[in-house]
Design a protein around this motif. Structure first.
Motif, PDB file in Angstrom:
ATOM      1  N   LEU A  75       7.612  91.423  60.298  1.00  0.00           N
ATOM      2  CA  LEU A  75       7.538  92.738  59.662  1.00  0.00           C
ATOM      3  C   LEU A  75       8.704  93.636  60.084  1.00  0.00           C
ATOM      4  O   LEU A  75       9.353  94.280  59.246  1.00  0.00           O
ATOM      5  N   LEU A  76       8.985  93.663  61.380  1.00  0.00           N
ATOM      6  CA  LEU A  76      10.086  94.490  61.871  1.00  0.00           C
ATOM      7  C   LEU A  76      11.428  93.944  61.404  1.00  0.00           C
ATOM      8  O   LEU A  76      12.336  94.707  61.064  1.00  0.00           O
ATOM      9  N   GLY A  77      11.553  92.619  61.379  1.00  0.00           N
ATOM     10  CA  GLY A  77      12.791  92.009  60.901  1.00  0.00           C
ATOM     11  C   GLY A  77      13.051  92.332  59.443  1.00  0.00           C
ATOM     12  O   GLY A  77      14.197  92.588  59.045  1.00  0.00           O
ATOM     13  N   LEU A  78      12.005  92.343  58.629  1.00  0.00           N
ATOM     14  CA  LEU A  78      12.157  92.696  57.209  1.00  0.00           C
ATOM     15  C   LEU A  78      12.604  94.151  57.062  1.00  0.00           C
ATOM     16  O   LEU A  78      13.496  94.457  56.261  1.00  0.00           O
TER      17      LEU A  78
ATOM     18  N   SER B 149      16.734  97.784  55.412  1.00  0.00           N
ATOM     19  CA  SER B 149      17.411  99.051  55.682  1.00  0.00           C
ATOM     20  C   SER B 149      18.864  98.816  56.095  1.00  0.00           C
ATOM     21  O   SER B 149      19.745  99.632  55.808  1.00  0.00           O
ATOM     22  N   GLY B 150      19.119  97.674  56.748  1.00  0.00           N
ATOM     23  CA  GLY B 150      20.491  97.350  57.137  1.00  0.00           C
ATOM     24  C   GLY B 150      21.375  97.061  55.937  1.00  0.00           C
ATOM     25  O   GLY B 150      22.523  97.514  55.868  1.00  0.00           O
ATOM     26  N   PHE B 151      20.852  96.299  54.973  1.00  0.00           N
ATOM     27  CA  PHE B 151      21.622  96.033  53.757  1.00  0.00           C
ATOM     28  C   PHE B 151      21.822  97.305  52.942  1.00  0.00           C
ATOM     29  O   PHE B 151      22.860  97.486  52.308  1.00  0.00           O
ATOM     30  N   TYR B 152      20.818  98.193  52.968  1.00  0.00           N
ATOM     31  CA  TYR B 152      20.991  99.495  52.319  1.00  0.00           C
ATOM     32  C   TYR B 152      22.200 100.220  52.907  1.00  0.00           C
ATOM     33  O   TYR B 152      23.066 100.714  52.181  1.00  0.00           O
ATOM     34  N   GLY B 153      22.260 100.290  54.221  1.00  0.00           N
ATOM     35  CA  GLY B 153      23.379 100.960  54.873  1.00  0.00           C
ATOM     36  C   GLY B 153      24.696 100.267  54.619  1.00  0.00           C
ATOM     37  O   GLY B 153      25.727 100.919  54.410  1.00  0.00           O
TER      38      GLY B 153
ATOM     39  N   LEU C 143      21.046  91.451  62.713  1.00  0.00           N
ATOM     40  CA  LEU C 143      19.981  91.517  63.714  1.00  0.00           C
ATOM     41  C   LEU C 143      18.624  91.305  63.051  1.00  0.00           C
ATOM     42  O   LEU C 143      17.781  90.549  63.552  1.00  0.00           O
ATOM     43  N   GLY C 144      18.414  91.965  61.907  1.00  0.00           N
ATOM     44  CA  GLY C 144      17.158  91.810  61.187  1.00  0.00           C
ATOM     45  C   GLY C 144      16.912  90.376  60.766  1.00  0.00           C
ATOM     46  O   GLY C 144      15.807  89.841  60.918  1.00  0.00           O
ATOM     47  N   LEU C 145      17.949  89.732  60.247  1.00  0.00           N
ATOM     48  CA  LEU C 145      17.822  88.333  59.833  1.00  0.00           C
ATOM     49  C   LEU C 145      17.548  87.424  61.031  1.00  0.00           C
ATOM     50  O   LEU C 145      16.776  86.459  60.934  1.00  0.00           O
TER      51      LEU C 145
ATOM     52  N   ALA D  92      21.249  90.473  75.563  1.00  0.00           N
ATOM     53  CA  ALA D  92      19.940  89.894  75.257  1.00  0.00           C
ATOM     54  C   ALA D  92      20.083  88.753  74.252  1.00  0.00           C
ATOM     55  O   ALA D  92      19.406  87.723  74.363  1.00  0.00           O
ATOM     56  N   ALA D  93      20.981  88.930  73.276  1.00  0.00           N
ATOM     57  CA  ALA D  93      21.226  87.868  72.295  1.00  0.00           C
ATOM     58  C   ALA D  93      21.908  86.668  72.954  1.00  0.00           C
ATOM     59  O   ALA D  93      21.577  85.513  72.656  1.00  0.00           O
ATOM     60  N   VAL D  94      22.858  86.931  73.839  1.00  0.00           N
ATOM     61  CA  VAL D  94      23.550  85.848  74.552  1.00  0.00           C
ATOM     62  C   VAL D  94      22.556  85.031  75.379  1.00  0.00           C
ATOM     63  O   VAL D  94      22.551  83.792  75.341  1.00  0.00           O
TER      64      VAL D  94
END
Length: 202
Positions: free
Chosen positions: A52-55, A60-64, A85-87, A145-147
């Motif tokens: 849900l948070l990723g969606l 919203s990221g693609f909107y921006g 990040l969302g994906l 955190a991603a690394v």
């Protein structure tokens, strides 16, 4: 003229909630002392909240990315990586739900984590935003955190690495989440005042 929408507050809050929730899942997994399947079962409840948070973050990221609602190059700073990040969050959600191997997703996270740190350093060098140190901390902690999700992914795949990686990544996610929450919640007050007399127009 286009309708102006500033969604950075909810985007930062979504980041904070996602990171803190994922850290909670890693800590729950840390407490399991058994097989790889048990580790997978412990992390699987992350599926729905992260999906849900990723969606929300992806849309919203693609909107921006496509609309450029912010002034100047801030759109590049904030929206080049936010949909990625969302994906990535959606990828984690689907992987833990369907028991896909996480190694390659983790390696992708490692690479994008390094890119995220670079964006943060560049934003600090160019003194962007009203709080460059806070922004640098957000990008650096998120990138780290991603690394460190890469060794976490290997642990969840085969259980052979040390659980220490879970502790490290959970700590980084908690710190990144707290910084994102601090910036986002601080912006709420500022935006409520700044937009108090704003009205939509066509």
């Amino acid at each position: 003229m286009a309708l102006f929408i500033d969604i950075l507050t909810i985007q930062l809050i979504a980041m904070a909630v996602s990171f803190l929730t994922l850290a909670y899942g890693l800590i729950k997994t840390l407490l399991v002392h058994s097989t790889v399947q048990d580790y997978r079962n412990a992390i699987r409840p992350q599926y729905m909240p992260q999906l849900l948070l990723g969606l929300l973050m992806t849309v919203s990221g693609f909107y921006g990315m496509f609309v450029w609602p912010l002034p100047s190059s801030y759109n590049i700073l904030f929206y080049d990586l936010y949909p990625v990040l969302g994906l990535g969050i959606i990828g984690i959600a689907l992987s833990v739900k369907n028991e896909y191997k996480l190694e390659h997703l983790g390696f992708m996270g490692l690479l994008f984590g390094l890119v995220t740190i670079y964006y943060g350093v560049e934003s600090y060098v160019h003194n962007m935003t009203n709080e460059p140190p806070a922004l640098l901390a957000l990008y650096a902690l998120t990138g780290l955190a991603a690394v460190f999700f890469y060794p976490v992914s290997l642990f969840l795949d085969n259980g052979r690495l040390s659980k220490t990686w879970l502790v490290i990544d959970a700590a980084l996610l908690i710190m990144a989440g707290l910084v994102a929450g601090y910036i986002g919640l601080e912006a709420v007050t500022e935006h409520l005042v700044a937009f108090s007399k704003w009205t939509p127009f066509v």
